[in-house]
Design a protein around this motif. Sequence first.
Motif, short mmCIF file in Angstrom:
data_model
loop_
_atom_site.label_atom_id
_atom_site.label_comp_id
_atom_site.label_asym_id
_atom_site.label_seq_id
_atom_site.Cartn_x
_atom_site.Cartn_y
_atom_site.Cartn_z
N LEU A 35 1.00 -1.37 -0.15
CA LEU A 35 0.02 0.04 0.18
C LEU A 35 1.17 1.30 0.04
O LEU A 35 2.01 0.83 0.97
CB LEU A 35 -1.25 0.39 1.23
CG LEU A 35 -2.45 -0.45 1.29
CD1 LEU A 35 -2.11 -2.02 1.14
CD2 LEU A 35 -3.17 -0.54 2.07
N GLN A 36 0.47 2.49 -0.78
CA GLN A 36 0.92 3.48 -1.81
C GLN A 36 0.34 4.86 0.10
O GLN A 36 -1.01 4.68 -0.74
CB GLN A 36 1.90 3.35 -2.52
CG GLN A 36 2.75 5.39 -2.78
CD GLN A 36 3.18 5.06 -1.64
OE1 GLN A 36 4.49 4.67 -2.14
NE2 GLN A 36 3.55 6.08 -1.41
N THR A 37 1.06 5.00 0.72
CA THR A 37 0.11 5.97 1.90
C THR A 37 -0.11 7.32 1.06
O THR A 37 1.43 7.41 1.06
CB THR A 37 0.54 5.54 2.97
OG1 THR A 37 2.12 6.03 3.66
CG2 THR A 37 0.49 4.59 4.01
N PRO A 38 -0.76 7.68 1.31
CA PRO A 38 -0.69 9.05 1.24
C PRO A 38 0.27 10.07 0.96
O PRO A 38 -0.02 10.45 2.50
CB PRO A 38 -2.52 9.98 0.83
CG PRO A 38 -2.91 8.59 1.52
CD PRO A 38 -2.64 7.32 2.21
N GLY A 39 1.33 10.22 0.49
CA GLY A 39 2.00 11.41 1.26
C GLY A 39 3.02 11.08 2.15
O GLY A 39 3.36 11.34 2.77
N GLY A 40 2.82 9.98 1.98
CA GLY A 40 3.82 8.52 2.76
C GLY A 40 4.57 7.98 2.27
O GLY A 40 4.46 7.84 1.45
N PRO A 41 5.02 6.83 3.03
CA PRO A 41 5.78 5.09 3.37
C PRO A 41 4.79 4.48 2.54
O PRO A 41 3.52 4.28 2.00
CB PRO A 41 6.61 5.24 4.31
CG PRO A 41 4.64 5.86 5.56
CD PRO A 41 4.48 6.61 4.69
N ARG A 42 5.93 3.49 2.42
CA ARG A 42 4.95 2.78 0.85
C ARG A 42 4.98 1.39 2.46
O ARG A 42 6.25 0.81 3.19
CB ARG A 42 5.37 1.96 -0.40
CG ARG A 42 4.84 1.44 -0.96
CD ARG A 42 5.84 -0.01 -2.55
NE ARG A 42 5.70 1.35 -3.10
CZ ARG A 42 4.96 1.47 -4.05
NH1 ARG A 42 3.53 0.48 -4.07
NH2 ARG A 42 4.49 2.62 -4.34
N LEU A 43 4.18 0.20 2.82
CA LEU A 43 4.07 -0.50 3.17
C LEU A 43 3.50 -1.27 2.73
O LEU A 43 2.94 -1.70 1.25
CB LEU A 43 2.20 -0.24 4.30
CG LEU A 43 2.28 1.22 5.10
CD1 LEU A 43 0.68 1.19 5.78
CD2 LEU A 43 3.26 1.52 5.87
N GLN A 44 4.29 -2.57 2.92
CA GLN A 44 4.78 -4.14 3.02
C GLN A 44 3.57 -5.32 3.72
O GLN A 44 4.48 -4.41 4.90
CB GLN A 44 5.69 -4.52 2.18
CG GLN A 44 5.67 -5.73 1.62
CD GLN A 44 6.45 -6.17 0.45
OE1 GLN A 44 7.76 -5.45 0.53
NE2 GLN A 44 7.18 -6.85 -0.20
N GLY A 45 2.75 -5.25 4.10
CA GLY A 45 2.39 -7.15 4.56
C GLY A 45 1.78 -6.44 5.60
O GLY A 45 1.47 -5.45 5.65
#
Length: 129
Positions: A35-45
């Motif tokens: 998930l690419q958070t809006p204006g933030g980091p890319r999350l995985q898992g």
Amino acid sequence: MSQQNVAVARRWVELFNERSDVDEFLSFHDPEVELQTPGGPRLQGHDQVRDWFDAGFENVQSRIIPERFVAGGDIVVGLGRIVVRWIESGEVAHDGESAGAFWFRDGKIIAWQPFETHAAALKETGLEG
């Protein structure tokens, strides 16, 4: 499968707005989701997505207002608006066009990415008319 994916995307938006049931939210995602958070980091898992979901909002609260969903193959794009309000005052900090793309595999979300415009999301996903 497209209608099922649209139903999942629609419920995903509801849960994002409510921030009420992290387990149901996670159930829609592949264990290795990105998930690419809006204006933030890319999350995985699931662990990172759970932490992000549970963290909620600090100063502003975002609400996605879906207008329509476009589906093709294993991709669903939600098109609508996003309204961001200051938590303390309730005043609107931002109100604008928004879109989010969901990529599915076997009925689970494998990736999600927000876009600032409908046109950008449709172009990136190849669903532009």
